[in-house]
Design a protein around this motif. Sequence first.
Motif, PDB file in Angstrom:
ATOM      1  N   CYS A  22       0.793  -1.235   0.000  1.00 62.77           N
ATOM      2  CA  CYS A  22       0.000   0.000   0.000  1.00 62.77           C
ATOM      3  C   CYS A  22       0.823   1.281   0.000  1.00 62.77           C
ATOM      4  O   CYS A  22       0.272   2.367  -0.115  1.00 62.77           O
ATOM      5  N   GLY A  23       2.130   1.167   0.161  1.00 66.44           N
ATOM      6  CA  GLY A  23       2.963   2.367   0.174  1.00 66.44           C
ATOM      7  C   GLY A  23       3.465   2.774   1.544  1.00 66.44           C
ATOM      8  O   GLY A  23       4.235   3.716   1.674  1.00 66.44           O
ATOM      9  N   ILE A  24       3.047   2.065   2.583  1.00 66.38           N
ATOM     10  CA  ILE A  24       3.592   2.337   3.918  1.00 66.38           C
ATOM     11  C   ILE A  24       5.076   1.995   3.903  1.00 66.38           C
ATOM     12  O   ILE A  24       5.483   0.979   3.339  1.00 66.38           O
ATOM     13  N   LEU A  25       5.869   2.839   4.530  1.00 66.71           N
ATOM     14  CA  LEU A  25       7.291   2.556   4.665  1.00 66.71           C
ATOM     15  C   LEU A  25       7.483   1.747   5.945  1.00 66.71           C
ATOM     16  O   LEU A  25       7.546   2.300   7.043  1.00 66.71           O
ATOM     17  N   CYS A  26       7.569   0.450   5.791  1.00 67.31           N
ATOM     18  CA  CYS A  26       7.665  -0.442   6.946  1.00 67.31           C
ATOM     19  C   CYS A  26       8.889  -0.128   7.804  1.00 67.31           C
ATOM     20  O   CYS A  26       8.860  -0.289   9.017  1.00 67.31           O
ATOM     21  N   SER A  27       9.960   0.320   7.176  1.00 65.44           N
ATOM     22  CA  SER A  27      11.183   0.635   7.916  1.00 65.44           C
ATOM     23  C   SER A  27      10.972   1.785   8.902  1.00 65.44           C
ATOM     24  O   SER A  27      11.741   1.940   9.846  1.00 65.44           O
ATOM     25  N   GLN A  28       9.913   2.574   8.697  1.00 65.72           N
ATOM     26  CA  GLN A  28       9.624   3.699   9.570  1.00 65.72           C
ATOM     27  C   GLN A  28       8.374   3.481  10.427  1.00 65.72           C
ATOM     28  O   GLN A  28       7.967   4.362  11.169  1.00 65.72           O
ATOM     29  N   CYS A  29       7.784   2.306  10.334  1.00 65.88           N
ATOM     30  CA  CYS A  29       6.517   2.033  11.015  1.00 65.88           C
ATOM     31  C   CYS A  29       6.727   1.711  12.491  1.00 65.88           C
ATOM     32  O   CYS A  29       7.601   0.911  12.844  1.00 65.88           O
ATOM     33  N   GLU A  30       5.903   2.295  13.339  1.00 61.83           N
ATOM     34  CA  GLU A  30       5.993   2.076  14.781  1.00 61.83           C
ATOM     35  C   GLU A  30       5.638   0.645  15.183  1.00 61.83           C
ATOM     36  O   GLU A  30       6.021   0.183  16.255  1.00 61.83           O
ATOM     37  N   TYR A  31       4.933  -0.081  14.343  1.00 52.53           N
ATOM     38  CA  TYR A  31       4.525  -1.443  14.675  1.00 52.53           C
ATOM     39  C   TYR A  31       5.573  -2.492  14.317  1.00 52.53           C
ATOM     40  O   TYR A  31       5.463  -3.639  14.741  1.00 52.53           O
ATOM     41  N   LYS A  32       6.560  -2.101  13.577  1.00 52.08           N
ATOM     42  CA  LYS A  32       7.578  -3.063  13.136  1.00 52.08           C
ATOM     43  C   LYS A  32       8.187  -3.786  14.337  1.00 52.08           C
ATOM     44  O   LYS A  32       8.228  -5.007  14.379  1.00 52.08           O
ATOM     45  N   GLU A  33       8.641  -3.031  15.303  1.00 55.78           N
ATOM     46  CA  GLU A  33       9.260  -3.644  16.483  1.00 55.78           C
ATOM     47  C   GLU A  33       8.238  -4.047  17.525  1.00 55.78           C
ATOM     48  O   GLU A  33       8.284  -5.159  18.037  1.00 55.78           O
ATOM     49  N   SER A  34       7.299  -3.162  17.813  1.00 53.24           N
ATOM     50  CA  SER A  34       6.359  -3.435  18.912  1.00 53.24           C
ATOM     51  C   SER A  34       5.473  -4.648  18.654  1.00 53.24           C
ATOM     52  O   SER A  34       5.095  -5.351  19.583  1.00 53.24           O
ATOM     53  N   MET A  35       5.145  -4.919  17.394  1.00 49.72           N
ATOM     54  CA  MET A  35       4.290  -6.056  17.054  1.00 49.72           C
ATOM     55  C   MET A  35       5.069  -7.182  16.369  1.00 49.72           C
ATOM     56  O   MET A  35       4.502  -8.206  16.020  1.00 49.72           O
ATOM     57  N   GLY A  36       6.364  -6.958  16.155  1.00 45.35           N
ATOM     58  CA  GLY A  36       7.167  -7.959  15.472  1.00 45.35           C
ATOM     59  C   GLY A  36       6.745  -8.151  14.022  1.00 45.35           C
ATOM     60  O   GLY A  36       6.884  -9.232  13.463  1.00 45.35           O
ATOM     61  N   CYS A  37       6.237  -7.093  13.420  1.00 41.40           N
ATOM     62  CA  CYS A  37       5.750  -7.171  12.049  1.00 41.40           C
ATOM     63  C   CYS A  37       6.920  -7.203  11.069  1.00 41.40           C
ATOM     64  O   CYS A  37       7.844  -6.395  11.164  1.00 41.40           O
ATOM     65  N   GLU A  65      -7.590 -10.679  10.178  1.00 42.33           N
ATOM     66  CA  GLU A  65      -7.567 -11.869   9.333  1.00 42.33           C
ATOM     67  C   GLU A  65      -6.965 -11.616   7.958  1.00 42.33           C
ATOM     68  O   GLU A  65      -6.317 -12.484   7.390  1.00 42.33           O
ATOM     69  N   GLN A  66      -7.236 -10.426   7.413  1.00 43.74           N
ATOM     70  CA  GLN A  66      -6.731 -10.132   6.072  1.00 43.74           C
ATOM     71  C   GLN A  66      -6.605  -8.641   5.857  1.00 43.74           C
ATOM     72  O   GLN A  66      -7.133  -7.839   6.619  1.00 43.74           O
ATOM     73  N   CYS A  67      -5.903  -8.281   4.815  1.00 43.01           N
ATOM     74  CA  CYS A  67      -5.787  -6.895   4.371  1.00 43.01           C
ATOM     75  C   CYS A  67      -6.257  -6.870   2.918  1.00 43.01           C
ATOM     76  O   CYS A  67      -5.665  -7.542   2.063  1.00 43.01           O
ATOM     77  N   VAL A  68      -7.307  -6.118   2.639  1.00 41.18           N
ATOM     78  CA  VAL A  68      -7.855  -6.093   1.272  1.00 41.18           C
ATOM     79  C   VAL A  68      -6.852  -5.525   0.269  1.00 41.18           C
ATOM     80  O   VAL A  68      -6.845  -5.923  -0.893  1.00 41.18           O
TER      81      VAL A  68
END
Length: 86
Positions: free
Chosen positions: A6-21, A34-37
Amino acid sequence: MVESRCGILCSQCEYKESMGCLGCLNISQPFWGEQCVIKDSCESKGYQHCGECDTFPCASLKAFAYDEKQGDNGLRIEQCKKWGKE
């Protein structure tokens, strides 16, 4: 380098570490449900990201990008445009 569908920059996302995404490119199911459309749509069409789609930006992406709680005022749409030029 493409980081998400979708264009989110995962490297800058706050959930990367906190959620282990690991980012939607590397997971089968998102941590938030369950899913991401957006992810499902891109992958079903064989696209790396939304910017490759003929209907870009579609209503689903716009709704996500401008969502009151989770949106970023269209920054992810702009990022997909940049990836589309690479």
